[in-house]
Design an enzyme around this catalytic site. Sequence first.
Site, PDB file in Angstrom:
ATOM      1  CG  ASP A  23      -1.321   5.274   0.762  1.00  0.00           C
ATOM      2  OD1 ASP A  23      -2.487   5.516   0.401  1.00  0.00           O
ATOM      3  OD2 ASP A  23      -0.823   5.734   1.815  1.00  0.00           O
ATOM      4  CB  SER A  24      -5.895   2.523  -1.877  1.00  0.00           C
ATOM      5  OG  SER A  24      -5.613   2.915  -3.200  1.00  0.00           O
ATOM      6  CG  ASP A  82      -1.264   8.273  -1.932  1.00  0.00           C
ATOM      7  OD1 ASP A  82      -1.386   9.465  -1.617  1.00  0.00           O
ATOM      8  OD2 ASP A  82      -2.220   7.474  -1.985  1.00  0.00           O
ATOM      9  CE  LYS A 102      -3.763  10.917  -2.617  1.00  0.00           C
ATOM     10  NZ  LYS A 102      -3.861  10.431  -1.226  1.00  0.00           N
ATOM     11  CD  GLU A 121      -3.267   9.694   3.751  1.00  0.00           C
ATOM     12  OE1 GLU A 121      -3.351   9.498   4.977  1.00  0.00           O
ATOM     13  OE2 GLU A 121      -3.499   8.807   2.912  1.00  0.00           O
ATOM     14  CD  GLU A 179     -10.404   8.912   1.785  1.00  0.00           C
ATOM     15  OE1 GLU A 179      -9.250   9.220   1.423  1.00  0.00           O
ATOM     16  OE2 GLU A 179     -10.734   7.734   2.027  1.00  0.00           O
TER      17      GLU A 179
HETATM   18  O1  KIV Z   1      -4.677   5.764  -1.682  1.00  0.00           O
HETATM   19  C1  KIV Z   1      -5.651   6.122  -2.355  1.00  0.00           C
HETATM   20  O2  KIV Z   1      -6.176   5.408  -3.200  1.00  0.00           O
HETATM   21  C2  KIV Z   1      -6.201   7.445  -2.090  1.00  0.00           C
HETATM   22  C3  KIV Z   1      -7.574   7.739  -2.608  1.00  0.00           C
HETATM   23  C4  KIV Z   1      -8.555   7.078  -1.725  1.00  0.00           C
HETATM   24  C5  KIV Z   1      -7.836   9.186  -2.736  1.00  0.00           C
HETATM   25  O3  KIV Z   1      -5.589   8.242  -1.442  1.00  0.00           O
END
Ligand code: KIV
Length: 265
Positions: free
Chosen positions: A45-46, A84, A113, A115, A182
């Site tokens: 989600d970056s 994500d 994924k 968090e 992270e």
């Molecule tokens: O969103 C993302 O790119 C991530 C990485 C920084 C691990 O979660």
Amino acid sequence: MSRITLTQLRKLKSAGEKITCLTAYDASFAHLLDQSGTNILLVGDSLGMVIQGHDSTLPVTVSDMIYHCQQVHRGSEKALLIVDMPFMSYATPDIALESAARLMREGQAQMVKLEGGTWLVETVQMLTERGIPVCAHLGLTPQSVHQIGGYRVQGRTERAAKCIRDDAVALQTAGASLLILECVPGELASDITALLDIPVIGIGAGAACDGQVLVLHDMLGITPGKRPSFSKDFLQEAGSIPAAIEAFINAVKNGTFPGAAHTFE
Ligand code: KIV
């Protein structure tokens, strides 16, 4: 050709062979990364920051993630495909199940994924019992940036380190089959990597992790603004995008990245 499985990743951990992971958001880059032999593609989600231009990952939606995951799926054939779960798409176990099912069914991800720590135990159990593999994400969790008070290194005090260690064990016990750590001190990441059976992939977490992930735009030096200190511009030395990706893979595999300059104490 079939994609890399979690069983194969576990074998790499047991053999002490480093796992490589990069973020991908579109078919062309996914193809390049896949052909270079990157083990895992993470539709992070970056993308809210490096693709959409927001100043955090919070505005990203499940539909955005599905859209990009479909592109990465089309562009790749060998790498494990992780997506994500964006902000608030797993606020409760029921919401998580619905969001994860869409990401797997429509986005064609192999794994989701999320968090967070112990509060996610019920969610991880619910997803994994229903056949949805989960990658946990601890340490700096960017979706909580406002709660944390900025993008800062986590786990520096003994109490905070214990909390992350306990969360990691709880999430593995709940069924998570991968962990991303992270921005934590290298020593803490090393402890957790040794403690867990599941592979631990670090970003700003030192070289002892079972593998490394970077945001693609950071490692190509094209992120607008300041690049995180734990990252490295591989394009600068390599001279071309395919050579930069190859240099990242080689550096992770031979243990030269991350070095001391990219590791927190
Ligand atoms: O969103 C993302 O790119 C991530 C990485 C920084 C691990 O979660």
